[in-house]
Write a protein that holds these residues in place. Structure first.
Motif, PDB file in Angstrom:
ATOM      1  N   HIS A  20       0.952  -1.396  -0.081  1.00  0.00           N
ATOM      2  CA  HIS A  20       0.167   0.059   0.056  1.00  0.00           C
ATOM      3  C   HIS A  20       0.753   1.054   0.085  1.00  0.00           C
ATOM      4  N   LEU A  21       2.273   1.190  -0.313  1.00  0.00           N
ATOM      5  CA  LEU A  21       3.034   2.360  -0.754  1.00  0.00           C
ATOM      6  C   LEU A  21       2.456   3.121  -1.654  1.00  0.00           C
ATOM      7  N   PRO A  22       2.718   4.348  -2.064  1.00  0.00           N
ATOM      8  CA  PRO A  22       3.053   5.438  -1.030  1.00  0.00           C
ATOM      9  C   PRO A  22       1.906   5.636   0.198  1.00  0.00           C
ATOM     10  N   PHE A  23       2.584   5.784   1.441  1.00  0.00           N
ATOM     11  CA  PHE A  23       1.964   6.178   2.462  1.00  0.00           C
ATOM     12  C   PHE A  23       2.712   7.120   3.439  1.00  0.00           C
ATOM     13  N   PHE A  24       1.956   7.613   4.531  1.00  0.00           N
ATOM     14  CA  PHE A  24       2.682   8.499   5.394  1.00  0.00           C
ATOM     15  C   PHE A  24       2.338   8.234   6.746  1.00  0.00           C
ATOM     16  N   GLY A  25       3.224   7.792   7.702  1.00  0.00           N
ATOM     17  CA  GLY A  25       3.134   7.697   9.197  1.00  0.00           C
ATOM     18  C   GLY A  25       2.360   6.106   9.436  1.00  0.00           C
ATOM     19  N   TRP A  26       2.728   5.855  10.970  1.00  0.00           N
ATOM     20  CA  TRP A  26       2.415   4.572  11.427  1.00  0.00           C
ATOM     21  C   TRP A  26       1.099   4.869  12.087  1.00  0.00           C
ATOM     22  N   ARG A  27       0.496   3.659  12.527  1.00  0.00           N
ATOM     23  CA  ARG A  27      -0.985   3.579  13.438  1.00  0.00           C
ATOM     24  C   ARG A  27      -0.725   2.484  14.491  1.00  0.00           C
ATOM     25  N   ALA A  28       0.415   2.939  15.149  1.00  0.00           N
ATOM     26  CA  ALA A  28       0.722   1.969  16.492  1.00  0.00           C
ATOM     27  C   ALA A  28      -0.278   2.013  17.389  1.00  0.00           C
ATOM     28  N   GLU A  29      -0.962   3.066  17.688  1.00  0.00           N
ATOM     29  CA  GLU A  29      -1.917   3.094  18.579  1.00  0.00           C
ATOM     30  C   GLU A  29      -3.111   2.359  18.392  1.00  0.00           C
ATOM     31  N   GLU A  30      -3.346   2.181  17.204  1.00  0.00           N
ATOM     32  CA  GLU A  30      -4.590   1.097  16.747  1.00  0.00           C
ATOM     33  C   GLU A  30      -4.142  -0.253  17.008  1.00  0.00           C
ATOM     34  N   ASP A  31      -2.892  -0.523  16.779  1.00  0.00           N
ATOM     35  CA  ASP A  31      -2.501  -1.857  17.116  1.00  0.00           C
ATOM     36  C   ASP A  31      -2.618  -2.222  18.656  1.00  0.00           C
ATOM     37  N   ALA A  32      -2.152  -1.156  19.326  1.00  0.00           N
ATOM     38  CA  ALA A  32      -2.178  -1.492  20.810  1.00  0.00           C
ATOM     39  C   ALA A  32      -3.692  -1.586  21.328  1.00  0.00           C
TER      40      ALA A  32
ATOM     41  N   GLU B 289       6.679  16.069  -0.439  1.00  0.00           N
ATOM     42  CA  GLU B 289       8.302  15.542   0.008  1.00  0.00           C
ATOM     43  C   GLU B 289       8.446  14.472   1.223  1.00  0.00           C
ATOM     44  N   ASP B 290       7.416  14.960   2.158  1.00  0.00           N
ATOM     45  CA  ASP B 290       7.571  14.024   3.528  1.00  0.00           C
ATOM     46  C   ASP B 290       7.088  12.599   2.879  1.00  0.00           C
ATOM     47  N   VAL B 291       5.882  12.650   2.095  1.00  0.00           N
ATOM     48  CA  VAL B 291       5.502  11.326   1.538  1.00  0.00           C
ATOM     49  C   VAL B 291       6.442  10.243   1.054  1.00  0.00           C
ATOM     50  N   LEU B 292       7.301  11.138   0.222  1.00  0.00           N
ATOM     51  CA  LEU B 292       8.506  10.574  -0.740  1.00  0.00           C
ATOM     52  C   LEU B 292       9.525  10.108   0.193  1.00  0.00           C
ATOM     53  N   ARG B 293       9.896  11.023   1.045  1.00  0.00           N
ATOM     54  CA  ARG B 293      11.101  10.652   2.070  1.00  0.00           C
ATOM     55  C   ARG B 293      10.631   9.237   2.763  1.00  0.00           C
ATOM     56  N   PHE B 294       9.528   9.333   3.540  1.00  0.00           N
ATOM     57  CA  PHE B 294       9.105   8.397   4.071  1.00  0.00           C
ATOM     58  C   PHE B 294       9.087   7.020   3.274  1.00  0.00           C
ATOM     59  N   SER B 295       8.555   7.172   2.109  1.00  0.00           N
ATOM     60  CA  SER B 295       8.251   5.760   1.326  1.00  0.00           C
ATOM     61  C   SER B 295       9.467   5.352   0.568  1.00  0.00           C
ATOM     62  N   VAL B 296      10.389   6.195   0.406  1.00  0.00           N
ATOM     63  CA  VAL B 296      11.780   5.724  -0.207  1.00  0.00           C
ATOM     64  C   VAL B 296      12.491   5.201   0.812  1.00  0.00           C
ATOM     65  N   GLU B 297      12.508   5.603   2.125  1.00  0.00           N
ATOM     66  CA  GLU B 297      13.100   4.872   3.125  1.00  0.00           C
ATOM     67  C   GLU B 297      12.613   3.368   3.164  1.00  0.00           C
ATOM     68  N   LEU B 298      11.245   3.168   3.167  1.00  0.00           N
ATOM     69  CA  LEU B 298      11.131   1.916   3.322  1.00  0.00           C
ATOM     70  C   LEU B 298      11.317   1.027   2.074  1.00  0.00           C
ATOM     71  N   ALA B 299      11.198   1.775   0.863  1.00  0.00           N
ATOM     72  CA  ALA B 299      11.416   0.927  -0.308  1.00  0.00           C
ATOM     73  C   ALA B 299      13.113   0.406  -0.492  1.00  0.00           C
TER      74      ALA B 299
END
Ligand SMILES: [Zn+2]
Length: 405
Positions: free
Chosen positions: A77-89, A120-130
């Protein structure tokens, strides 16, 4: 011309035929011992005995290594921005995913995070994952929209997917996903807008290769999927569907009968669905990262699918809600341990069969004429399932790019 020689591998895993592997085809997977691979300009030109390097060649010493095809992650589901750890909790405290979704969390939360982020935020976040995916051996990946939820925001996410592709060494395939019903609209209204406006515009801009729809009681039904299928066919796009993940909606059968390229998830696939998929060319894309994250006790009937001759592929389902997982070696572990795949079946599902799902015929296997997408493991293939907390990837060749430890 650039020449690369991967020399003296302990094992090279090769597949018998072109195209996907199913049924008895698994028996013909061959492991060549003490062999080398020669690549020219990012294409494999010979396998077997090594030519002597002439001093200008790039050489990777694969002594002791197993060389396998680069992984093809056919569902992210890339590209996306940010995690949702609180939902997992919250889920770990007993809240159901359906309830998180119903309170504007889940997909709606990711849509809000994407809307608030700059390109730019979205690209930076997604490039790091890729980039991390490449280190773990993923040399081709799928990208999807579905966190826009307006025509303009969906187009923005698709354009960001194309920009992401230009920023990473991997090849991509881009899918327009009909993911959730936007606030203030009915499901039918959104599907009509997608068919009449979004898909034609995305095709006009050459943004997409496929269409996907999330069929589930909390999203869309089979009538919506049929409407999307007609629109996709008119535009020459491959058709995919998120199917039978949280309940049996008869979506696996529908996908097989309507000639979809894939039906993905399939935790609640019925007996009829198994039979229909086994008889069809629709791939069963299994996503054990989501089963693992959601702690679903109901698993897809993976053994029945494989033993019945279905075309089975694997992906990470990388997304910030239900599968924050980006490693194909880990997905292979999960497929073997949770779903009962054998290691070679999981490897084929993560390479040749996954590339078939993306409509790519030039990769997913080590063969003369295929792209030079190679992964070097410092262990035999069986260890991918056997030692899940070891990182076995010691080198990756992705077309013209080579990285090694
Ligand atoms: Zn998905």
């Amino acid at each position: 011309m650039s020449r690369l020689i991967v020399r003296n591998a302990a094992r090279i895993v090769t597949y018998p035929t072109e195209g996907p592997i199913r049924g008895p085809g698994f028996d013909d997977v061959t492991i060549l011992e003490n062999a080398s691979i020669v690549c020219e300009d990012g294409i494999i030109v010979s396998i077997g005995g090594a030519d002597e390097p002439d001093g200008t060649d790039d050489v990777i010493d694969a002594t002791g290594c197993t060389v396998i095809p680069g992984f093809v992650d056919c569902h992210t589901h890339l590209p996306f921005f940010g995690w949702r750890a609180e939902e997992d909790a919250a889920r770990l405290s007993g809240v159901r995913y359906q309830d998180i979704h119903g309170t504007q969390g889940g997909i709606f939360r990711s849509a809000a995070l994407l809307a608030a982020a700059t390109d730019e935020d979205v690209l930076r976040f997604s490039v790091e994952l890729a980039t991390s995916m490449l280190r773990k051996g993923t040399t081709t990946l799928e990208l999807k929209s579905g966190y826009g939820l307006t025509i303009e925001a969906e187009l923005r996410q698709l354009r960001l997917a194309r920009r992401l592709a230009l920023s990473i060494p991997q090849d991509v395939s881009v899918t327009c996903l009909v993911h959730a019903v936007p606030g203030g609209k009915t499901a039918g209204e959104w599907v009509a807008e997608v068919c009449d406006v979004l898909l034609p515009k995305a095709v006009e801009e050459s943004l997409i290769d496929a269409v996907d729809i999330y069929v589930e009681t909390i999203a869309f039904d089979l009538e919506h999927a049929a409407r999307i299928a007609h629109a996709a066919e008119a535009l020459g796009l491959r058709k995919r569907v998120h199917a039978d993940q949280l309940a049996d909606n008869q979506t696996g059968s529908f996908a097989a009968r309507w000639g979809f390229t894939s039906a993905d998830h399939l935790n609640h696939l019925s007996a009829d669905g198994i039979a229909d998929l086994c008889e069809s060319d629709t791939a069963a894309v299994l996503l054990p990262g989501a089963t693992f994250t959601l702690r679903q006790s109901k698993k897809p009937p993976a053994r029945s699918l494989i033993d019945g001759g279905a075309l089975v592929a694997l992906g990470t389902d990388l997304n910030p809600g239900t599968s924050p997982i980006h490693s194909m070696p880990f997905v292979i572990t999960l497929a073997c341990r949770l779903y009962g795949l054998r290691p070679i079946e999981a490897l084929v599902a993560a390479t040749a069969n996954a590339s078939h799902v993306l409509g790519l015929t030039d990769r997913g296997r080590i063969a003369v004429g295929a792209r030079a997408d190679l992964v070097l493991l410092d262990v035999p293939v069986d260890h991918l399932a056997y030692r899940p907390d070891e990182d076995p990837v010691v080198g990756v060749v992705c077309g013209l790019e080579a990285a090694r430890r």
